[in-house]
Design a protein around this motif. Structure first.
Motif, PDB file in Angstrom:
ATOM      1  N   GLU A  54     -20.100 -35.695 -38.268  1.00 51.73           N
ATOM      2  CA  GLU A  54     -20.620 -34.487 -37.958  1.00 51.73           C
ATOM      3  C   GLU A  54     -19.373 -33.747 -37.373  1.00 51.73           C
ATOM      4  O   GLU A  54     -18.857 -34.209 -36.143  1.00 51.73           O
TER       5      GLU A  54
ATOM      6  N   LYS B 182     -27.121 -31.480 -37.705  1.00 59.52           N
ATOM      7  CA  LYS B 182     -27.922 -32.696 -38.483  1.00 59.52           C
ATOM      8  C   LYS B 182     -28.041 -33.856 -37.455  1.00 59.52           C
ATOM      9  O   LYS B 182     -29.096 -34.560 -37.761  1.00 59.52           O
ATOM     10  N   THR B 183     -27.438 -34.048 -36.418  1.00 53.78           N
ATOM     11  CA  THR B 183     -27.411 -35.364 -35.697  1.00 53.78           C
ATOM     12  C   THR B 183     -28.596 -34.962 -34.637  1.00 53.78           C
ATOM     13  O   THR B 183     -29.249 -36.053 -34.192  1.00 53.78           O
TER      14      THR B 183
ATOM     15  N   ASN C  66     -24.778 -41.876 -32.947  1.00 52.89           N
ATOM     16  CA  ASN C  66     -24.403 -41.748 -34.291  1.00 52.89           C
ATOM     17  C   ASN C  66     -23.227 -42.641 -34.549  1.00 52.89           C
ATOM     18  O   ASN C  66     -22.811 -42.902 -35.796  1.00 52.89           O
TER      19      ASN C  66
ATOM     20  N   GLN D 131     -28.950 -32.106 -43.756  1.00 52.97           N
ATOM     21  CA  GLN D 131     -30.048 -32.799 -43.088  1.00 52.97           C
ATOM     22  C   GLN D 131     -30.975 -33.546 -43.813  1.00 52.97           C
ATOM     23  O   GLN D 131     -31.488 -34.620 -43.557  1.00 52.97           O
TER      24      GLN D 131
ATOM     25  N   CYS E 135     -31.318 -42.065 -41.782  1.00 54.86           N
ATOM     26  CA  CYS E 135     -31.881 -42.641 -40.660  1.00 54.86           C
ATOM     27  C   CYS E 135     -32.947 -43.286 -40.926  1.00 54.86           C
ATOM     28  O   CYS E 135     -33.381 -44.497 -40.264  1.00 54.86           O
TER      29      CYS E 135
ATOM     30  N   ALA F 152     -29.300 -36.751 -44.225  1.00 55.35           N
ATOM     31  CA  ALA F 152     -29.149 -37.436 -42.739  1.00 55.35           C
ATOM     32  C   ALA F 152     -30.312 -38.002 -42.518  1.00 55.35           C
ATOM     33  O   ALA F 152     -30.305 -39.156 -41.959  1.00 55.35           O
ATOM     34  N   LEU F 153     -31.442 -37.419 -42.831  1.00 56.01           N
ATOM     35  CA  LEU F 153     -32.848 -38.069 -42.420  1.00 56.01           C
ATOM     36  C   LEU F 153     -33.267 -39.167 -43.339  1.00 56.01           C
ATOM     37  O   LEU F 153     -33.795 -39.931 -42.662  1.00 56.01           O
TER      38      LEU F 153
ATOM     39  N   ALA G 130     -31.700 -35.908 -36.795  1.00 55.04           N
ATOM     40  CA  ALA G 130     -31.693 -37.358 -36.815  1.00 55.04           C
ATOM     41  C   ALA G 130     -32.084 -37.941 -35.578  1.00 55.04           C
ATOM     42  O   ALA G 130     -32.705 -39.017 -35.586  1.00 55.04           O
TER      43      ALA G 130
ATOM     44  N   GLN H  39     -24.802 -38.064 -29.199  1.00 51.26           N
ATOM     45  CA  GLN H  39     -24.134 -38.387 -30.726  1.00 51.26           C
ATOM     46  C   GLN H  39     -22.874 -38.900 -30.723  1.00 51.26           C
ATOM     47  O   GLN H  39     -22.816 -39.831 -31.697  1.00 51.26           O
TER      48      GLN H  39
ATOM     49  N   SER I 267     -26.394 -40.570 -39.099  1.00 53.45           N
ATOM     50  CA  SER I 267     -26.277 -39.098 -39.881  1.00 53.45           C
ATOM     51  C   SER I 267     -25.087 -39.157 -40.620  1.00 53.45           C
ATOM     52  O   SER I 267     -25.105 -37.916 -41.384  1.00 53.45           O
TER      53      SER I 267
ATOM     54  N   GLU J  26     -23.483 -29.079 -42.665  1.00 54.72           N
ATOM     55  CA  GLU J  26     -24.250 -29.924 -42.057  1.00 54.72           C
ATOM     56  C   GLU J  26     -25.787 -29.752 -42.088  1.00 54.72           C
ATOM     57  O   GLU J  26     -26.537 -30.631 -41.909  1.00 54.72           O
TER      58      GLU J  26
END
Length: 596
Positions: free
Chosen positions: A388, A395-396, A367, A260, A267, A263-264, A399, A341, A385, A256
């Motif tokens: 998770e 990663k959350t 999330n 990232q 987002c 995930a970004l 984000a 999250q 994200s 995770e």
């Protein structure tokens, strides 16, 4: 915190379905596990410890049942023992119950039931439920109505699932604790979280507080506790079950961390127009002042978010949700933003409910689509994200920081900063994170300091929440003492603890007054022989005073904090890995904290 799984319509695969569902929920944190299968009788097997202990207990046994429920318990009432593990049964053995949450009036119910002749086998609050159902059945109620009668006497929070001998159905209900149904052809599921059954279906129904569900081989029904039918919507989960696998990484957390960049991108996708220098969110809110409420890692994101609003001239504060709910400040026309999250954090939900009770407009930053926060708040900003699994957020958190940037930019602008520069930096974030992942020396730093007496993290401005998060991440998964604080506080007490065996991680980005003052703090610890690890973009001269440097790409001050956090996540991971810790399931911790 605990995990629930239930299913009907799986035939001979019922036990395997329950065990597989519990395995998918291990990330929530637990200390015992159990299952109950029902046909003409109810068979229960439960064990303290890891899920493997339960697997060993059922191996070689013949456990049959057309319906079943399972549970992973995180101890509240009573220690982790076989007796305290769920499911719990009544005196006859015909009823089995699993439960998440806290039954606040359990003691008075237990005293009443014991006086009436019921025998209890555990220390838990949950065990009153099967005995209440037993009494209702003895009084002539049918099984479904008996469950409803029992629930009507309970005060507190719960997600409950029940099986009864001779009934090919699972009964379930929720109040302040998440519960979701899974719908597929010929089989139906219920769980505390979607990953429990995602491999079987992507069609879900998110139960609301006060709702009661029955699932059997013919379908499902949802109603209020008193039996009033409810219409529900079947949603589709938009992530693949493979997203919850390790994909070749040793731990979910490491996977995770490396997810990232994606995930970004998720987002930011569709929300940022660099050419038009604009941000577009599906939100229409006016902000005069803003209050953030959150806990843990999300609180650190809230601190960062509050700083963004203040920089744009908007009064903003971040509060620990559990303190906010007890001593709510004046709200007036403030926007109250809950950051979580899971969207199920009990303390944050309580704070948001208090804010709504006082007339505030509320916004969820979360999330999880369909979470309680997203349903109860006036507006929702999803961080997008993807699932998770690791208990320690990685990663959350990144984000959340990106999403809060978007929220501030759309609602109040960039303050004195150039909007185009901020948007360009956000666009570059995924690539900048990937550059760190490709070149980091965090593992070498971790190996150097793994045997230290303690770890300190310092930062100023936007880097202060990053220092807090760096310390939290390290202590969560390594079990080593770590403390994060505003760099200026170093000399107000903590300096007494600084020695040659306590490395100090200094987050220093840019070359402004905050950076120069933080370098002054670095010199203070250097003078006391403490090793220094600088996390820096190289714009200042902090590297000359550091024993090690963890580099980040040059970027805007807003996004520099996001990048610095990546390096600290990697340090925490490698320290914990070197110590042989249970990184994905740290002791005593849970992914979704659903009790106050």
């Amino acid at each position: 915190m605990c995990g629930i799984i239930g299913c009907v319509g799986r035939g001979d695969a019922t036990l395997d379905t329950l065990l597989g569902g519990l395995a998918n929920l291990e990330y929530r944190g637990y200390d015992s596990a159990g299952v109950a299968l029902a046909n003409e009788s109810v068979t229960v097997e439960k064990k303290a410890g890891e899920l493997d202990a339960l697997r060993e207990a059922v191996a070689g046994q013949t456990l049959h049942g057309s319906v079943g429920i399972g549970h992973t318990r995180w101890s509240t009432h009573g220690p982790p023992t076989d007796a305290n593990a769920h499911p719990h049964q009544d005196c006859t053995g015909d009823v089995a119950v699993v439960h998440n949450g806290i039954i606040e009036n359990y003691q008075s119910l237990r005293d009443e039931l014991a006086e009436a002749g019921h025998t209890f086998a555990s220390d838990t609050d949950t065990e009153v439920v099967p005995h209440l159902i037993e009494d209702a059945l003895a009084d002539g109620a049918d099984p479904e109505d008996a469950v409803r009668q029992a629930l009507s006497r309970i005060e507190g929070s719960y997600a409950v699932a029940v099986v009864v001998a001779g009934v090919d159905a699972v009964f379930a209900a929720r109040e302040d604790s998440p519960l979701v149904l899974g719908v597929s052809d010929g089989a139906y599921y219920l769980a505390s979280d979607v990953p429990a059954f995602r491999e079987h279906t992507d069609r879900v129904v998110y139960l609301e507080d006060g709702e009661f569900a029955r699932i059997d081989a013919d379908g499902f029904s949802v109603s209020s506790i008193d039996g009033t039918p409810h219409d529900v919507t079947i949603d589709t989960v938009d992530w693949d079950p493979e997203d919850t696998g390790k994909s070749g990484y040793d731990h979910f957390m490491l996977k995770e961390i490396h997810e990232q960049p994606r995930a970004l991108r998720q987002c930011l996708q569709g929300r940022v127009d660099e050419l038009g220098a604009s941000v577009s969110l599906d939100l229409d809110v006016d902000i005069a002042r803003v209050q953030f409420v959150a806990c843990g890692t999300s609180y650190h994101a809230a601190l960062y978010g509050a700083g963004l609003f203040r920089a744009a001239g908007i009064p903003a504060q971040a509060f620990y949700a559990h303190e906010y709910a007890l001593d709510t400040p004046p709200i007036e026309d403030d926007l109250v933003v809950g950051v979580s999250q899971s969207g199920e954090t009990a303390d944050t939900l309580s704070a948001l409910r208090e804010a709504r009770r006082r007339g505030a407009r509320t916004l969820a930053v979360t999330n999880v689509v369909g979470s309680t926060m997203s349903r109860e708040c006036d507006d929702t900003l999803y961080i997008r994200s993807g699932p998770e699994i690791g208990v320690a957020a990685s990663k959350t958190f990144s984000a959340q920081l990106a999403a809060l940037n978007l929220l501030a930019l759309q609602t109040v602008g960039a303050g004195d900063e150039d909007l185009r520069e901020v948007i360009a930096a956000l666009r570059d974030l995924p690539g900048d994170v990937q550059a760190i992942l490709d070149s980091t020396t965090a593992e070498e730093v971790a190996e150097e300091y793994v045997d230290s007496d303690g770890f300190f993290f310092i930062g100023r401005g936007a880097n202060y929440p990053v220092a807090l998060e760096g310390a939290l991440k390290l202590k969560e998964i390594s079990y080593e003492h770590a403390e994060g604080f505003a760099a200026g506080e170093l000399k107000h007490g903590t300096l007494a603890l600084v020695t040659a065996d306590t490395p100090v991680f200094a987050v220093v980005t840019g070359n402004d007054e905050a950076a120069r003052k933080t370098i002054g703090n670095v010199k203070e610890v250097e003078a006391r022989d403490a090793p220094v690890v600088a996390v820096t973009d190289g714009k200042s001269d902090v590297a000359r005073y550091a024993d090690h440097v963890l580099e980040i790409p040059e970027t805007h001050p807003r996004t520099a904090a996001v990048l610095a956090n990546i390096q600290l996540q990697l340090v925490a991971y490698h320290v914990a890995n070197a110590l042989g810790r249970s990184i994905d399931k740290p002791r005593n911790l849970a992914k979704s904290v659903t009790v106050e």
